[in-house]
Design a protein around this motif. Structure first.
Motif, short mmCIF file in Angstrom:
data_model
loop_
_atom_site.label_atom_id
_atom_site.label_comp_id
_atom_site.label_asym_id
_atom_site.label_seq_id
_atom_site.Cartn_x
_atom_site.Cartn_y
_atom_site.Cartn_z
N CYS A 111 -5.37 4.39 -11.51
CA CYS A 111 -5.32 3.97 -10.11
C CYS A 111 -4.37 2.79 -9.95
O CYS A 111 -4.55 1.77 -10.62
CB CYS A 111 -6.71 3.53 -9.64
SG CYS A 111 -7.97 4.83 -9.69
N ASP A 131 -6.86 -0.42 5.20
CA ASP A 131 -5.73 0.50 5.03
C ASP A 131 -6.24 1.81 4.45
O ASP A 131 -6.93 1.83 3.43
CB ASP A 131 -4.68 -0.11 4.08
CG ASP A 131 -3.39 0.68 4.10
OD1 ASP A 131 -3.38 1.81 3.55
OD2 ASP A 131 -2.39 0.18 4.64
N ARG A 176 -4.96 4.05 2.72
CA ARG A 176 -4.49 4.42 1.39
C ARG A 176 -5.26 3.71 0.28
O ARG A 176 -5.16 4.10 -0.88
CB ARG A 176 -2.99 4.11 1.28
CG ARG A 176 -2.14 5.03 2.16
CD ARG A 176 -0.77 4.48 2.42
NE ARG A 176 -0.82 3.27 3.24
CZ ARG A 176 0.21 2.76 3.89
NH1 ARG A 176 1.38 3.37 3.84
NH2 ARG A 176 0.10 1.65 4.61
N LYS A 200 -8.51 3.22 -1.64
CA LYS A 200 -9.67 4.09 -1.81
C LYS A 200 -10.85 3.39 -2.47
O LYS A 200 -11.94 3.97 -2.56
CB LYS A 200 -9.28 5.32 -2.65
CG LYS A 200 -8.16 6.14 -2.02
CD LYS A 200 -8.53 6.60 -0.61
CE LYS A 200 -7.43 7.45 0.01
NZ LYS A 200 -7.75 7.86 1.40
N GLY A 236 -7.65 6.79 -6.25
CA GLY A 236 -6.44 6.38 -5.56
C GLY A 236 -6.24 4.88 -5.70
O GLY A 236 -6.90 4.23 -6.52
N PRO A 237 -5.34 4.29 -4.93
CA PRO A 237 -5.07 2.85 -5.04
C PRO A 237 -6.33 2.01 -4.82
O PRO A 237 -7.17 2.33 -3.98
CB PRO A 237 -4.03 2.61 -3.95
CG PRO A 237 -3.34 3.93 -3.79
CD PRO A 237 -4.40 4.95 -4.00
N CYS A 277 0.83 -1.21 0.00
CA CYS A 277 0.00 0.00 0.00
C CYS A 277 0.86 1.26 0.00
O CYS A 277 0.51 2.27 -0.62
CB CYS A 277 -0.94 -0.01 1.19
SG CYS A 277 -2.26 -1.25 1.10
N TRP A 311 0.58 4.03 -2.90
CA TRP A 311 0.30 5.44 -2.60
C TRP A 311 1.39 6.34 -3.15
O TRP A 311 1.11 7.44 -3.67
CB TRP A 311 0.16 5.61 -1.09
CG TRP A 311 -0.30 6.97 -0.68
CD1 TRP A 311 0.41 7.92 -0.04
CD2 TRP A 311 -1.60 7.53 -0.88
NE1 TRP A 311 -0.34 9.05 0.19
CE2 TRP A 311 -1.59 8.83 -0.33
CE3 TRP A 311 -2.77 7.05 -1.49
CZ2 TRP A 311 -2.72 9.66 -0.36
CZ3 TRP A 311 -3.89 7.88 -1.52
CH2 TRP A 311 -3.85 9.17 -0.96
N PHE A 358 0.87 6.79 -6.90
CA PHE A 358 -0.41 7.31 -7.38
C PHE A 358 -0.28 8.63 -8.12
O PHE A 358 -0.78 8.79 -9.23
CB PHE A 358 -1.38 7.43 -6.20
CG PHE A 358 -2.71 8.04 -6.57
CD1 PHE A 358 -3.41 7.61 -7.69
CD2 PHE A 358 -3.26 9.05 -5.79
CE1 PHE A 358 -4.63 8.17 -8.01
CE2 PHE A 358 -4.47 9.61 -6.11
CZ PHE A 358 -5.17 9.17 -7.23
N ASP A 359 0.38 9.61 -7.53
CA ASP A 359 0.46 10.93 -8.16
C ASP A 359 1.12 10.87 -9.54
O ASP A 359 0.67 11.52 -10.49
CB ASP A 359 1.21 11.91 -7.27
CG ASP A 359 0.34 12.44 -6.13
OD1 ASP A 359 -0.90 12.32 -6.24
OD2 ASP A 359 0.90 12.94 -5.13
#
Length: 362
Positions: free
Chosen positions: A179, A231, A233, A235, A150-151, A48, A52, A55-56
């Motif tokens: 994602c 978790d 992170r 989503k 997100g993830p 995770c 995370w 992701f960006d």
């Protein structure tokens, strides 16, 4: 390609130490080699964290690069050749024609999502140009576009070792949207899952993407699944499996302090309706300057255009919503207000609310 029994966490292979299991040939009852090491909370934390961190960068990849990534995964799966089919036959007991057809469906889903990503219409980008001379107040430049949540955690199905597993529709739609994905492989076909997972891992490397875009975990028992859905992170969750397993994950997700976009459980036997993304999640986020990449993860079985509109951030927390079940299926979780019985207006009020934060009717 050799099956090692290891998990794939980012670019690395990792041998789990939290229990051990082997696949079983359902035709003979014989255990298959190698033994797989199960992961635990530490492996979930690492996967995770990588997702995370990726992701960006992943959300900002261009549409052509993301489409090429999906096509590379499809090509790598085909390059596995007969080894993938033979292992899937041994682990599932399914005949060769059935599995070859499922491989074709899996590759077809990836290519269809690649085509949809290139077209770009699913972004629904809108631009309202500035009107500095407007009276009584000037209007700023306002831009709007779907963006990824997100993830995403994906749980593989037991009876679809390819099309609803490591590179199935859930994974394809999430990756298409930008994602990162953390897959929890099913213990019924871990060797098949590892082969496909290595095909995705190789595609991540060859396309120059961050390593956290994809991870594959295995585990013994429920703790690893619970750790994934709780978790912060993660989503969104894509799950295909038993009703009991799905409800257990939903209960774990409900204990999160934040809300989690999720897909309702589908019967593992395939007799129930396909999991669907809620159009109530398909809102927008507005920006005064610049537009981040957009998207979302959606339907499990098909409909690439629908899939890319499913799990998106629109300026508020994702909505928890269960689509209506057909006859024979009970609703999981609290039932919404029904309104008056009998009349069409009452049925409409059941799903349509004045507050835009509530889910809309499917």
């Amino acid at each position: 390609m050799t099956i090692t029994g290891e998990m794939l966490i980012g670019a690395r292979s990792h041998r789990g130490s939290d229990g051990e299991f082997r696949a079983v040939d359902p035709a003979t009852g014989a255990e298959l080699e190698p033994a797989f090491g199960g992961g635990g909370v530490a492996e979930v934390e690492r996967a995770c964290a990588l997702a995370w961190a990726a992701f960006d960068a992943f959300r900002e990849t261009g549409l052509e690069a993301r489409a090429a990534f999906l096509e590379t995964i499809a090509a790598n799966i085909l390059d596995l050749g007969d080894a993938l089919i033979l292992r899937a036959m041994a682990e599932s007991g399914l005949p060769r024609p059935r599995l070859e057809g499922e491989r074709g469906r899996t590759v077809g889903q990836l290519r269809l999502f690649a085509q949809t990503v290139r077209e770009g219409g699913w972004l629904e980008a809108r631009i309202d140009p500035a009107q500095p001379e407007r009276k009584p107040l000037p209007r700023p430049d306002v831009r709007q576009r779907h963006i990824p949540l997100g993830p995403v955690a994906v749980f593989g199905a037991s009876n679809f070792p390819l099309a609803f597993s490591v590179a199935g529709g859930d994974t394809a739609s999430a990756l298409a949207a930008g994602c990162p994905v953390v897959v929890k492989g099913h213990s019924a076909h871990p060797g098949t899952s590892e082969l496909v997972g290595r095909a995705i891992q190789a595609a991540v490397a060859s396309c120059g993407l961050p390593e956290g875009v994809f991870s594959l975990l295995f585990g013994v028992g429920n703790p690893i699944g619970t750790a994934l859905v709780t978790d912060p992170r993660i989503k969104a969750v894509g799950f295909t499996g038993s009703r009991g397993g799905g409800l257990a994950l939903m209960a774990a997700a409900a204990r999160r302090p934040d809300r989690l976009a999720r897909r309702r459980p589908c019967p593992d036997g395939g007799g129930g309706p396909p999991a669907r993304a809620d159009p109530g999640l398909c809102g927008d986020e507005q920006h005064q300057s610049g537009l981040p990449d957009a998207g979302g993860a959606g339907r499990a079985g098909g409909g690439a255009g629908q899939g890319l509109r499913g799990l998106v951030d629109h300026g508020r927390r994702p909505v928890l919503h269960q689509p209506r079940h057909p006859a024979g299926y009970r609703r999981a979780g609290p039932r919404p207000f029904r309104g008056r019985r009998g009349g069409g207006a009452g049925r409409q009020r059941r799903f349509d609310h004045a507050d835009p934060g509530h889910p809309r009717r499917l």
